[in-house]
Motif scaffolding. Structure first.
Motif, PDB file in Angstrom:
ATOM      1  N   LYS A 170       0.847  -1.191   0.000  1.00 54.63           N
ATOM      2  CA  LYS A 170       0.000   0.000   0.000  1.00 54.63           C
ATOM      3  C   LYS A 170       0.880   1.236   0.000  1.00 54.63           C
ATOM      4  CE  LYS A 170      -1.307   1.574   4.530  1.00 54.63           C
ATOM      5  NZ  LYS A 170      -0.819   2.846   4.191  1.00 54.63           N
ATOM      6  N   GLN A 171       0.317   2.346  -0.472  1.00 55.87           N
ATOM      7  CA  GLN A 171       1.056   3.597  -0.432  1.00 55.87           C
ATOM      8  C   GLN A 171       1.086   4.107   0.994  1.00 55.87           C
ATOM      9  OE1 GLN A 171      -1.108   5.830  -3.509  1.00 55.87           O
ATOM     10  NE2 GLN A 171       0.835   5.924  -4.600  1.00 55.87           N
ATOM     11  N   SER A 172       2.266   4.517   1.456  1.00 53.58           N
ATOM     12  CA  SER A 172       2.401   4.928   2.855  1.00 53.58           C
ATOM     13  C   SER A 172       1.633   6.219   3.154  1.00 53.58           C
ATOM     14  CB  SER A 172       3.872   5.109   3.209  1.00 53.58           C
ATOM     15  OG  SER A 172       4.458   6.061   2.360  1.00 53.58           O
ATOM     16  N   SER A 208       5.631   8.498  -4.109  1.00 55.83           N
ATOM     17  CA  SER A 208       6.101   8.165  -2.762  1.00 55.83           C
ATOM     18  C   SER A 208       6.937   9.302  -2.200  1.00 55.83           C
ATOM     19  CB  SER A 208       6.918   6.877  -2.781  1.00 55.83           C
ATOM     20  OG  SER A 208       8.165   7.119  -3.392  1.00 55.83           O
ATOM     21  N   ASN A 209       7.523   9.054  -1.041  1.00 55.88           N
ATOM     22  CA  ASN A 209       8.258  10.084  -0.310  1.00 55.88           C
ATOM     23  C   ASN A 209       9.744  10.104  -0.697  1.00 55.88           C
ATOM     24  OD1 ASN A 209       8.815  12.049   1.561  1.00 55.88           O
ATOM     25  ND2 ASN A 209       9.062  10.601   3.249  1.00 55.88           N
ATOM     26  N   LYS A 214       7.611   2.206  -3.425  1.00 52.09           N
ATOM     27  CA  LYS A 214       8.011   3.136  -2.367  1.00 52.09           C
ATOM     28  C   LYS A 214       9.213   3.990  -2.749  1.00 52.09           C
ATOM     29  CE  LYS A 214      10.957  -0.063   0.145  1.00 52.09           C
ATOM     30  NZ  LYS A 214      11.248  -0.733   1.383  1.00 52.09           N
TER      31      LYS A 214
END
Length: 158
Positions: free
Chosen positions: A13-15, A63-64, A57
């Motif tokens: 899942k996307q954080s 993502s980050n 990720k």
């Protein structure tokens, strides 16, 4: 919809998203909630990053991972790794004694987000520096320009 992403042992899942929300705060698409961002520097977020279902990720768009530092260009010479490519950067080095240049090259590993689907050997890619993603990977693919079919080891100044 969500089951085709779940190929790993850990739940993918996307954080940045919360899946069990009761009220709508994030952008909800037909597939569900999806996080994406503009990375700036004049690079467009690919449509596949916005509408796709992949979870990555290390993707700069979903993502980050922030792009900072150098922006480089190179030719793809290997796509054998999972989500990682090797690009070749050719340059000329000046020899003062002979008043001439010699050809040199450096190979560089870069993370390839799943939003760039049809990448082939010989394509020219633009990569941006980010935090270390693994032992050798410090760059992320930001843009793909289709290249002419040439030998991977050929010296190319683009």
């Amino acid at each position: 919809e969500m089951t085709d992403v779940q190929t790993e042992k850990a739940f993918q899942k996307q954080s940045a998203t919360f899946l069990n929300t009761k009220k709508l705060l994030a952008k909800k698409t037909s597939q569900g909630v999806r996080y994406y961002k503009k990375i700036g520097l004049g690079f467009k977020t690919p449509n596949e990053a916005i509408e796709g279902t992949y979870i990555d990720k290390k993707c700069p768009f979903t993502s980050n991972v922030s792009i900072r530092g150098r922006i480089l260009k190179g030719v793809v010479i290997s796509t054998k790794m999972k989500r990682t490519i090797v690009i070749r950067r050719d340059y000329l080095h000046y020899i003062k004694k002979y008043n001439r240049f010699e050809k040199r090259h450096k190979n560089l590993s870069a993370h390839l987000s799943p939003c760039f689907r049809d990448l082939e050997l010989g394509d020219v890619v633009i990569v941006g520096q980010c935090r270390p993603l693994s032992k050798t990977v410090r760059f992320n693919v930001l843009k793909v320009q289709k290249g002419k079919k040439a030998g991977a080891k050929q010296f190319q100044k683009f």
